[in-house]
Design an enzyme around this catalytic site. Structure first.
Site, PDB file in Angstrom:
ATOM      1  N   VAL A 177      17.938 -36.361  27.764  1.00 28.76           N
ATOM      2  CA  VAL A 177      16.530 -35.952  27.650  1.00 28.76           C
ATOM      3  C   VAL A 177      16.228 -35.431  26.241  1.00 28.76           C
ATOM      4  O   VAL A 177      15.210 -35.787  25.630  1.00 28.76           O
ATOM      5  CB  VAL A 177      16.173 -34.892  28.717  1.00 28.76           C
ATOM      6  CG1 VAL A 177      14.719 -34.472  28.592  1.00 28.76           C
ATOM      7  CG2 VAL A 177      16.448 -35.437  30.117  1.00 28.76           C
ATOM      8  N   LYS A 198      14.828 -28.463  43.368  1.00 27.76           N
ATOM      9  CA  LYS A 198      13.438 -28.854  43.095  1.00 27.76           C
ATOM     10  C   LYS A 198      12.521 -28.414  44.241  1.00 27.76           C
ATOM     11  O   LYS A 198      11.426 -27.901  44.014  1.00 27.76           O
ATOM     12  CB  LYS A 198      13.361 -30.373  42.905  1.00 27.76           C
ATOM     13  CG  LYS A 198      14.091 -30.836  41.636  1.00 27.76           C
ATOM     14  CD  LYS A 198      14.331 -32.332  41.638  1.00 27.76           C
ATOM     15  CE  LYS A 198      15.031 -32.782  40.368  1.00 27.76           C
ATOM     16  NZ  LYS A 198      15.520 -34.170  40.431  1.00 27.76           N
TER      17      LYS A 198
END
Ligand code: HSE
Length: 436
Positions: free
Chosen positions: A15, A207
């Protein structure tokens, strides 16, 4: 034009490297949109010499991410180190304490320390942005935090792990094995550093715990999530699901019940006609059910460098556009101090339909014994079928689909069937989720 926004980036893996490339490629557009340049002025990573395909010569190098986080050279600290504690926690905490805005993609960190970090950010009047932490490039945090004020959420659920969905999709479509699919997911940069986090449901749970807080205004409570992964899912389950009109997905589900909030992550049978069943590969989807909106479904790329970097850039751009002295909204939609204590609903009270796959000795009375155990637990069956398919000649597969019942009833029945001694292998139980 306002002065450039000076950004420090810690963690230059998939990322981080994508982020640097995108900031470079899209610099002119971003400057026009934000009214100021976004300038990566400092970086930190474990290995200075690794070739990441990006030019780091103009950025100041820090061996220690905490030092970078505290540096007066930066206004925004971007944490892409990963991990629940350690360097990620120390550097984010240091950055917030020093009055720097923080952008993070770290769901594990927020699932454990989110409330504490939000309280620091809110006290210091800085932003803690984390769009990339949930469902990759899908703007689900902004949607839930900013676009749904006043809505009462009853359920939030979805596919939140790209790796697991990629594996299940390929197992079904190509009939190939689990390990081969996982290797490809790793090669494509989807998987966590430790892929058991993807496969066993931890990543989805992290999450989900963040979405639960946004949905219900409660403290984050990742330890209270019932969790099962996909490593036990076999081709036999996938084929049986398909014959019955279902598809298997690893879902995270949070819903309000009479006894509290139910949070669970497990392989789930969803009707093949439902929208969530059409979500394939690395794509994620999050469904949010509210009183004002009915069902809202967001779908998009859930993992991978560029998709995740897109969410990180969106968060940095928000900071670039924010006005000095402007009061920022609370990190989890409600002020950290007002998040309600989490009240857990017992998993045994979970209500729903169940798929049960049993491998039994092929002998008289087995069907009757199974039916008796189901009746003793007050379970009404939608179907019970014997499959020809079995790996051993004298064994048969029996597949049951229940009407709505409870987890406690199913566990009691399955324990009873196991005690009866008719099973040749461990029973497989997969919950069925109502989905449009
Ligand atoms: N390993 C994660 C996934 C990355 O596969 O979804 C995005 O959080």
């Amino acid at each position: 034009m306002a002065e450039a926004l000076r950004v420090g980036i810690a963690g230059l893996g998939t990322v981080g490297s994508s982020l640097l490339k995108m900031l470079d490629n899209k610099g002119t557009e971003l400057t026009r949109q934000c009214g100021r340049e976004i300038m990566p002025v400092a970086v930190s990573a474990r290995d200075r010499n690794r070739n990441r395909g990006v030019d780091l010569t103009s950025a100041k190098w820090f061996d220690d991410p905490v030092e970078l986080a505290q540096s007066s050279d930066i206004e925004v600290f971007v944490e892409l180190i990963g991990g629940q504690d350690g360097a990620a926690l120390a550097s984010v905490r240091a950055a917030l304490e020093a009055g720097r805005h923080v952008v993070t993609a770290n769901k594990a960190l927020l699932s454990k320390h989110g409330v504490e970090l939000a309280a620091i950010a809110e006290e210091k009047g800085v932003l803690l942005n984390y769009e990339a932490a949930v469902a990759g490039g899908i703007p689900v945090i902004k949607t839930m935090r900013e676009a749904m004020a006043g809505n009462h959420v009853s359920r939030v659920f979805g596919i939140m792990n790209g790796t697991a969905n990629y594996i299940l999709t390929r197992m079904e479509a190509e009939g190939i094995g689990f390990e081969e699919c996982l290797k490809d997911a790793q090669r494509l940069g989807y998987a966590e550093a430790d892929p058991t986090f993807d496969i066993e449901g931890h990543d989805t749970a992290h999450k989900l715990s963040i979405l639960t807080s946004l949905a219900f205004g409660c403290e984050i409570s990742a330890d209270n999530i019932y969790m099962e992964g996909i490593s036990n899912i076999t081709q036999a389950d996938i084929r049986a699901a398909s014959e019955l009109g279902f598809r298997i997905k690893l879902l995270g589900v949070a819903q309000k019940t009479e006894s509290g909030i139910e949070q669970r992550v497990h392989p789930t049978m969803v009707p093949v006609s439902s929208v969530i069943a059409q979500v394939h590969g690395v794509t994620n989807a999050v469904a949010i059910e509210t009183d004002m909106l009915g069902e809202l479904l967001l779908s998009g790329p859930g993992a991978g460098g560029d998709a995740t970097a897109s969410a990180v850039i969106g968060d940095i751009a928000d900071i670039a556009k924010s006005r000095p002295g402007f009061q920022h909204g609370p990190v989890f939609g409600w002020p950290a101090k007002e998040l309600a204590p989490y009240k857990r609903a017992r998993m045994r009270a979970h209500a729903g339909g169940y798929f049960i796959r049993l491998t039994v000795h092929d002998r008289t009375g087995v069907f009757a014994a199974i039916a008796t155990r189901m009746a003793d637990s007050d379970i009404s069956l939608e179907s019970i079928v014997q499959h020809g398919e079995a790996t051993v000649e004298a064994h048969k597969t029996v597949i049951l689909v229940t009407h709505e019942t409870t987890e406690a009833a199913v566990r009691k029945a399955v324990d009873g069937i196991t005690e009866d001694g008719h099973l040749t292998t461990k029973p497989q139980v997969i919950r069925i989720e109502r989905a449009e």
